[in-house]
Write an enzyme that holds these catalytic residues in place. Structure first.
Site, PDB file in Angstrom:
ATOM      1  N   GLY A 179      -0.929   9.010 -15.318  1.00 56.89           N
ATOM      2  CA  GLY A 179      -0.085   9.609 -14.290  1.00 56.89           C
ATOM      3  C   GLY A 179       0.650  10.835 -14.818  1.00 56.89           C
ATOM      4  CB  SER A 180       4.012  12.122 -13.955  1.00 53.61           C
ATOM      5  OG  SER A 180       3.807  12.051 -12.552  1.00 53.61           O
ATOM      6  CB  THR A 181       3.030  10.573 -19.323  1.00 51.70           C
ATOM      7  OG1 THR A 181       1.841   9.808 -19.097  1.00 51.70           O
ATOM      8  CG2 THR A 181       4.252   9.739 -18.981  1.00 51.70           C
TER       9      THR A 181
END
Length: 780
Positions: free
Chosen positions: A488-490
């Site tokens: 995801g966003s990491t």
């Protein structure tokens, strides 16, 4: 009246031997005139005048011959004492010795005395002459019987060397005869029976387990070590009816051992009924207490079987019925555990119980590594097994039968990079949060940004390797390395790194973020519905906008395929899609398709972390690369090894490679600080007072491994501190939470707790400056 003097020459002129006067061979020496000769015993012939014919033998006294004249009886007037009269009672003259015949009677006048005649046989003394028989004169006092003398003893005179030699010869002959008879019995008569008994004297080849190497933390404290233990073994050949005399010896032994070993007696009995093998392990790695219980029980049974009653029964075995023989002895006279032994071995123990268990791993019942580092370094840890060969008979060692010994070589010790205290803090924090979130599982990784060394790797739920009976199969692995998940966003950090490093944009590049964004036939959205945002590139990262990230990635190439290829190259530089270099069992390299396979929506989702997968250590290493000024250091978990000879060898440092420029890394660090410090940032819960923190939240749709579709979420937060001089990176990942699903909400507090403890443990000083607080918005 004096005794007439013997004429010289015996009346015939000169000295001569008189026939019939020689003493009889074997006559007792010194015999006096006591009792007359026994009946039937021939008398000595009477002396004959010279030149006369030899006299015929006289008949015995019991049957006198009428034709033979009797010798005249001596007269009492001559002064001769009567037979049996004591010499003291005789007159002085009568005490003078008189010539006597060979029979002890007085010699006739004119004949030579027997005392003056040489014996006919040399070396034999003539018998003493008997006193003349006669009746005492009238009026004489009663005569006394002389005391009877016992015949001289004919016992063995040991002083005689010839007789002593004869005795020794006889004794030695008897001894050698016994030996010869026993030899004949063994070699000829009992050879078949002895050969059969010799089959029980077999050489046993017993393996000697090498001491397994220890696994310690970075400060030398044991996480896995070895203690003394015992394998309970048996020789099935000693449980046959022929060896024990019992038809059910395996069952009797199994009934005794089952309560002690905790093994079903049916399994034990089956193991003991395999006579084709001489070695069977009944139970492995038992404690000294178990070994002592079996030893005491075996000794008690052995003592009972050695009683006098039992020994008498055993002597009657295989004898005939007439001799009282028996076909078997009573059960009480047989030790059913005679064929049970114990072998010295080792047992793997984990002093800290479940601490770092998912990383360290465990060993199976055979003492071999079956998970984690125990399995990965099985060859080094196990050492080299030895062997011992010895002869046994009836369960006892035969010391004179020889044998051989090949000693075992101990295993190598592993020293890990794991800090025991930091590991404890990480494990406690993730365990608590997984329970609070009602999640399936979670993991925390702590890494040194300069060396790439893993300082902690905690997984929840974990297990206790000292007791695997309570653990599920899903808990025995190391999810931080074996789980492949969409970050995801990491993962947006890698997209921003590619954009900044290629010079396509800067941190303050203005980005217009609509809602939604349509690409192809898909409408992409952010986590929350919003009006159009006007964000800087730093703001796109701080607010974790999916749409703003897609727009930034499109600048990497003139066309979408070109942009895809550039992004793919940077993802590979960060280590996505390949092994970390730990070679950990079951480690996943993640999934990263070739750019030409990024079809349809995948080419738009990969920039914000959906459509690719990685493991937790790979994700942590991405942030450590930025914290290390853009240089990636291959992760490591082993600090060094100690050989059996005590020589310590440090592990080679991790390979290094530059991924982005130092300036890019610095800019990205400042952009990550805005995620934590800015009011619009998603990582405010990860802030640590006194330290500048750079990090990124992640909230991704989770792929259900059972269905292959999306179900649930993956919440994460990854960051490093202090941001101005990074020392440590901490990542937190929680899978399929129920109570919330945002990364900042669930993993932000875990990151803060673990990072704060780590900085204090490593004595990292607080930050001496404030965060730059880069603007995240712009006004049109």
């Amino acid at each position: 009246m004096s005794t007439p003097r013997q004429p010289p020459g015996g009346g015939a002129g000169g000295r001569r031997t008189i026939k019939g006067a020689a003493p009889r061979p074997g006559a007792p020496r010194g015999q006096s005139g006591g009792k007359p000769p026994a009946a039937g015993r021939a008398r000595s012939p009477k002396p004959q005048p010279p030149g006369a014919q030899p006299a015929k033998p006289q008949p015995s006294k019991s049957q006198p011959s009428k034709s033979q004249p009797q010798p005249p009886k001596p007269s009492a007037a001559k002064g001769q004492g009567a037979r049996g009269q004591s010499p003291k009672d005789q007159p002085a003259r009568s005490r003078q010795p008189r010539p006597q015949s060979a029979e002890g009677r007085p010699a006739r006048s004119g004949q030579p005395s027997a005392a003056t005649v040489r014996p006919a046989v040399r070396g034999v003394r003539p018998p003493q002459q008997r006193r003349a028989e006669g009746r005492p004169p009238a009026g004489a006092p009663p005569r006394r019987r002389p005391p009877q003398r016992r015949p001289a003893s004919r016992g063995i005179r040991l002083a005689d060397p010839r007789r002593r030699l004869r005795v020794i010869t006889v004794v030695l002959s008897v001894v050698f005869s016994v030996f010869a008879g026993r030899l004949v019995q063994l070699q000829l008569l009992d050879s078949d029976a002895l050969a059969s008994d010799a089959n029980t004297n077999r050489y046993l080849n017993i393996p000697i387990t090498a001491e397994r190497g220890s696994i310690t933390s970075s400060d030398g404290v044991a996480l896995a070590t070895t203690v003394d233990a015992y394998d309970i073994t048996a020789d099935p050949a000693m449980f046959t009816p022929g060896a024990t005399g019992l038809p059910d010896a395996p069952e009797q032994a199994a009934a005794l051992l089952a309560p002690i070993l905790g093994v079903p007696k049916e399994k034990l009995a089956a193991d003991l009924r395999t006579p084709k093998t001489r070695y069977k392990r009944l139970a492995a790695q038992q404690t000294p207490d178990v070994k002592n219980q079996i030893t005491d029980l075996k000794s008690s049974l052995e003592k009972q079987a050695g009683s006098r009653v039992c020994q008498a029964q055993k002597r009657l075995l295989n004898k005939s019925v007439d001799e009282g023989g028996r076909t078997r002895v009573d059960n009480e006279c047989v030790n059913p555990l005679a064929g049970v032994f114990n072998r010295d071995t080792q047992k793997r123990v984990y002093p800290s119980d479940g601490l770092a268990a998912n990383l360290v791993g465990f060993v199976n019942a055979e003492g071999e590594g079956a998970g984690g580092l125990e399995s990965q370094y099985q060859k080094q840890l196990s050492g080299k097994e030895g062997h011992s060969s010895y002869a046994q008979a009836g369960g006892r060692l035969v010391p004179t039968a020889g044998g051989s010994l090949d000693p075992a070589v101990p295993g190598t010790d592993l020293r890990l990079t794991v800090n025991r205290d930091i590991q404890w803090a990480a494990q406690r924090a993730i365990t608590d949060q997984v329970a609070n979130a009602g999640a399936e599982k979670g993991y925390v990784v702590v890494q040194d940004v300069k060396t790439g060394q893993v300082l902690a790797m905690a997984t929840s739920p974990g297990f206790n390797p000292n007791d695997l009976s309570t653990a599920k199969n899903s808990q025995l692995g190391n999810a931080a390395l074996q789980d492949a998940y969409e970050p995801g966003s990491t993962a947006k950090l890698m997209t921003m790194a590619a954009v900044l490093d290629t010079g396509k944009a800067t941190w303050d590049t203005k980005v217009t973020v609509p809602y939604p964004l349509v690409r192809g036939d898909v409408a992409f959205k952010d986590d929350e519905k919003h009006d159009t945002w006007y964000l800087t590139l730093a703001g796109v990262l701080a607010k974790s906008s999916n749409i703003g990230t897609i727009e930034a990635a499109q600048t990497l190439g003139a066309t979408q395929p070109e942009a895809n290829k550039v992004l793919y190259d940077y993802l590979r530089r960060f280590g996505i899609g390949e092994q970390t270099g730990l070679a950990f069992p079951g480690e996943t390299p993640g999934i990263l398709d070739k750019p030409e396979d990024w079809k349809a929506s995948k080419q738009y989702t990969i920039p914000f972390g959906q459509g690719l997968s990685l493991n937790a250590l790979q994700a942590t290493s991405v942030y450590s690369t930025i914290a290390n000024g853009g240089v990636r250091v291959a992760p490591s978990i082993v600090q060094g090894t100690t050989a059996p000879d005590g020589r310590y060898t440090p592990a080679a440092p991790g390979a290094q490679s530059r991924v982005v420029s130092e300036q890019t890394a610095k800019t990205l660090t400042e952009m990550l600080e805005s995620v934590v410090t800015d009011e619009q940032g998603t990582g405010g819960r990860a802030a640590i007072p006194g330290y500048r923190v750079a990090g990124k939240t992640g909230t991704a749709n989770r792929v259900d491994p059972k269905t292959g579709g999306y179900r649930g979420y993956t919440a994460s937060f990854i960051g490093f501190a202090p941001a101005e001089a990074p020392r440590v990176t901490v990542s937190c990942t929680i899978q399929d939470p129920v109570n919330g699903h945002f990364g900042g909400q669930l993993c932000g507090p875990v990151f803060k707790q673990v990072m704060e403890f780590t900085l204090k443990t490593l004595q990292v000083p607080p930050s001496g400056s404030e965060a730059p607080n880069l603007p995240v918005e712009w006004k049109p």
